[in-house]
Each structure stands twice: as C-alpha cells, then as structure tokens.
Design an enzyme around this catalytic site. Structure first.
Site, PDB file in Angstrom:
ATOM      1  N   PHE A   1     -45.166  43.612  -7.455  1.00 28.78           N
ATOM      2  CA  PHE A   1     -44.953  44.446  -6.262  1.00 28.78           C
ATOM      3  C   PHE A   1     -44.150  43.643  -5.257  1.00 28.78           C
ATOM      4  CE2 PHE A   1     -46.833  46.318  -2.239  1.00 28.78           C
ATOM      5  CZ  PHE A   1     -46.336  47.597  -2.417  1.00 28.78           C
TER       6      PHE A   1
ATOM      7  N   ILE B   1     -43.992  36.800  -4.123  1.00 31.54           N
ATOM      8  CA  ILE B   1     -44.214  37.847  -5.110  1.00 31.54           C
ATOM      9  C   ILE B   1     -44.985  37.285  -6.313  1.00 31.54           C
ATOM     10  CG2 ILE B   1     -43.137  39.650  -6.471  1.00 31.54           C
ATOM     11  CD1 ILE B   1     -42.708  39.770  -3.373  1.00 31.54           C
TER      12      ILE B   1
ATOM     13  N   GLY C   1     -43.552  40.180   7.270  1.00 36.36           N
ATOM     14  CA  GLY C   1     -44.811  39.778   6.669  1.00 36.36           C
ATOM     15  C   GLY C   1     -45.904  40.740   7.077  1.00 36.36           C
TER      16      GLY C   1
ATOM     17  N   GLU D   1     -52.491  40.195   1.049  1.00 32.90           N
ATOM     18  CA  GLU D   1     -52.899  41.591   1.230  1.00 32.90           C
ATOM     19  C   GLU D   1     -53.275  41.892   2.689  1.00 32.90           C
ATOM     20  OE1 GLU D   1     -52.726  43.841  -1.074  1.00 32.90           O
ATOM     21  OE2 GLU D   1     -52.466  42.627  -2.844  1.00 32.90           O
TER      22      GLU D   1
ATOM     23  N   ARG E   1     -78.652  16.074  -7.938  1.00 27.81           N
ATOM     24  CA  ARG E   1     -78.327  14.900  -7.122  1.00 27.81           C
ATOM     25  C   ARG E   1     -79.565  14.431  -6.357  1.00 27.81           C
ATOM     26  NH1 ARG E   1     -75.299  10.363  -6.106  1.00 27.81           N
ATOM     27  NH2 ARG E   1     -74.735  10.187  -3.882  1.00 27.81           N
TER      28      ARG E   1
ATOM     29  N   GLU F   1     -41.076  40.270   2.993  1.00 24.40           N
ATOM     30  CA  GLU F   1     -39.744  39.691   3.129  1.00 24.40           C
ATOM     31  C   GLU F   1     -39.788  38.502   4.089  1.00 24.40           C
ATOM     32  OE1 GLU F   1     -36.962  42.717   4.201  1.00 24.40           O
ATOM     33  OE2 GLU F   1     -37.425  43.972   2.456  1.00 24.40           O
TER      34      GLU F   1
ATOM     35  N   THR G   1     -53.514  39.514   6.514  1.00 30.74           N
ATOM     36  CA  THR G   1     -54.333  38.428   7.038  1.00 30.74           C
ATOM     37  C   THR G   1     -55.650  38.950   7.607  1.00 30.74           C
ATOM     38  OG1 THR G   1     -53.371  38.615   9.248  1.00 30.74           O
ATOM     39  CG2 THR G   1     -52.244  37.144   7.684  1.00 30.74           C
ATOM     40  N   SER G   2     -56.558  38.030   7.886  1.00 28.18           N
ATOM     41  CA  SER G   2     -57.825  38.434   8.503  1.00 28.18           C
ATOM     42  C   SER G   2     -57.587  39.151   9.828  1.00 28.18           C
ATOM     43  CB  SER G   2     -58.716  37.201   8.730  1.00 28.18           C
ATOM     44  OG  SER G   2     -59.150  36.662   7.493  1.00 28.18           O
TER      45      SER G   2
END
Length: 379
Positions: A121, A155, A129, A362, A267, A125, A364-365
């Site tokens: 997909f 990509i 963004g 996908e 541990r 660019e 940002t937060s």
C-alpha cells in the site's frame, strides 16, 4: 474473550508455527535485516497470507478475529513476520477485495493469498505523513490510461510485492484531501522503482523502502473503486489497518511479558527468585493488566468489524492502547532482566526496538487521539 473452535485451532496453528519456525531465526534476521523469504512462503502455504481473502480467490475467508489472532501469535515471537502478514492482508488484500472489480480480484488476490507474491500500500509521501490528504503524487489521464508521477515513503513489503495500491491526485485543481484516487500498480510496470531498503531501529527483517514513480503508465481498468474517492478509501483501509497494528503490538507485549515472567522466576538474588520481590511482582502485575486491557480493546474492535458495525473509533482506541502498552511492557521487561536485558542475548531488547514502530505506523499515537476525540465530540 470467547473463541470458537475454529479460532482456537487457527491460534494454535500460528502459535506452533511461530515457536517451531520463527523463534530459531528471529534474532539472526533482526541482526542481518534479511527478509525471511522462506518462512514468508510457508506462511502463505498455511493460509496466513490469505486470511482476509475470500475462498473463491484462494484465501481462507476468515473473520477478522481469526486474522488478529494469527498476527498476535506471530508477533509475540517475531514482530517482523507479524508486520509482514499485517501489511499484506490489511493494506494490500483488503482494499482490493473490498473495492476491486471482479477482474481485479481474480488477477491479484489468488497469488497474494498463496504467498506467491505480496501486496502493499503506497500512501505516505516525503511531505505527506500524518497529513495523508497532502498527497502530491499525480495521475494524469492519457487516453484510456493514467500516467503516475511521485514518491512514496515507508512502504512495507515493497521489494517483494507483485502489486501495490497507490494513491495519487487525479484532480490537480482540487484542494486538500479532495481529488485523490487509488490505483493498483503492478511492480513490473516501467518507471516504477523500489529504492534501497531502509536501515531501521526495529522490525529490521520487515521490508520497508521508498518508491519512485516516473511516468508510470497504468491502464484505466486498474483504477481501484471510483475516481476521486481515494481519500475515503484509504481512511477505510487505515481503520482496518489499525486493528492489525494493535494485534502486532499486543503480540510484542505478550512475548516480552512471557520472557520477563520466565526470567523473574529463574533469576535469583539475595537467596530467592526476583519474582518474589514486591518491586518485581508489581511490575509484572502492571504489565499483565495493561496487556489484558489492550486485548479487550483489540478484540472488541475485531468483533465490531466482523459484525458489520462501526468500528473505526474502537480500532483507534485499540491501536493507541496496545502500541503504548507494548512500549510500557517491553521497557519493564528490560528492567526486570537488568543488565542482561540491555544486551542481544535476550529477546526483550529486540522487542523493545520493534515496539516503537507501533506508536508511529498506521497513524501516530497523537493521530489516534485526534480520531478518538473527534468521535467523542460528534453530535
């Protein structure tokens, strides 16, 4: 979360595959940044690359919940493989299946479902963004064809893709997100170039590269959906993609938690396992709680999508929570490992690096919070 027998079977199949095939190579392909062609092909043979493809086109025709279970189990062992599956299914196969003509589906989906070639997909660019509507790639009509020019960034699967869904401006006078269309572009089209693979912090074995399109001639029958509806289409695609990234992030968190729990039990310091110290116990409790919250959000988004109900806000919530949970859990996992966690001797160091992408890709937060907030403020 209540799973049916088929979902349990698929989850176990993915878990077994990850343990047997991915665990032995995960550290090495992270070190070399080598794309794992052999195991990706095996994932195709198992049906993991056709999870969202209907049976008539060679896929499993599975529900979104089953697909997310596969992505989670694979990502818990090797997030590079998980991202490969996620991008191929949700960003490549899904829009073609959802929006494509019968001819487009018959041409591109069967080889993709079989793992003969991947799909990808092309949206982001260099100057577009988070502002995905700022697309500068152009598509100009030339007879029955379209001529595409532009550049794409970040990509996934691009070197191994047989085709990509590419967004481009078809109405050059339209402002903002208007006038954008989507095209299916075979990667062997003259003028289409996949540039050098990016050298990344994490997800190093996942293939990520920029694209260059120079007078790429695309036949008119490879326009995906309706002309000018591209922005709407890729928003739909990203909604589903956020479930995928939530599943990747959830898997990373689960993998890191299991590694930390096992380490804490073995541990010993001051004459007893460190898991018996309240400071470590509290860390494990917080990690487990955040994971379960992310799991509930992620699979609720899956349930809504499977039921045909609105799911975009829930997908954004799941992606936001799961990605930040992955960062939190991997950080605590390194802390529990102490100095060993800061080395590549243990997998939590790799998982920490892999987790970061989930807070960026996908959307940002920060973008997820904008999406969630806008839904909350709607009348």
């Amino acid at each position: 979360m209540q799973l049916n027998e088929n979902q349990k079977m698929i989850r176990q199949m993915a878990r077994d595959f990850a343990k047997k095939k991915l665990a032995p190579i995960a550290a090495e392909i992270d070190r070399t940044a080598e794309f794992p062609e052999a195991t990706v092909k095996e994932m195709g043979e198992l049906g993991f690359l056709g999870m969202v493809v209907p049976e008539q086109y060679g896929g499993l025709g599975g529900d979104i919940t089953s697909y997310a279970l596969v992505v989670e189990e694979i990502s818990a062992v090797c997030a590079s493989h998980g991202l490969t599956v996620a991008a191929h299914n949700s960003l490549g196969c899904w829009p073609i299946n959802e929006l494509g003509t019968e001819e487009q589906k018959k041409r591109f989906l069967p080889p993709a479902a079989a793992g003969q070639s991947l799909l990808s997909f092309g949206l982001t660019e260099p100057t577009a963004g988070s502002d995905a509507g700022g697309t500068r790639t152009t598509a100009v009509k030339d007879g029955d064809d379209w001529i595409l020019n532009g550049n794409k960034m970040w990509i996934t699967n691009s070197h191994y893709a047989g085709a990509l869904v590419i967004t481009a401006k078809t109405d050059l006078e339209a402002k903002g997100s208007h006038g954008i269309s989507a095209f299916i572009v075979p990667t062997d089209t003259p003028g289409f170039t996949v540039e050098r693979k990016e050298d990344k912090l994490g997800m190093r074995a996942s293939d990520t590269a920029p694209l260059t399109l120079e007078d790429v001639r695309v036949p008119g029958d490879l326009l995906l959906g309706k002309e000018g509806e591209g922005f709407h289409y890729f928003m739909m695609t990203l909604d589903g993609g956020r479930i995928s990234i939530a599943a990747v992030a959830l898997g990373i968190a689960v993998g890191a938690y299991k590694a930390a729990l096992e380490y804490a039990k073995k541990r010993e310091q001051f004459g007893r396992p460190i898991a018996r110290f309240q400071a470590i116990e509290f860390m494990l409790a917080d990690m487990a709680t955040q994971i379960e919250a992310s799991r509930l959000l992620t699979y609720e988004a899956c349930r809504l999508k499977d039921a045909g109900e609105p799911y975009a806000q829930m997908a954004a919530m799941a992606k936001l929570h799961a990605s930040e949970t992955a960062m939190f859990v991997t950080d605590k996992a390194i802390q529990i490992h102490g100095g060993y966690g800061f080395t590549r001797e243990y997998p939590v160091e790799r998982m920490y690096r892999d987790a970061k992408l989930c807070t960026i890709g996908e959307g940002t937060s920060e973008i997820q919070r904008m999406v969630i907030g806008r839904y909350e403020l709607r009348d």
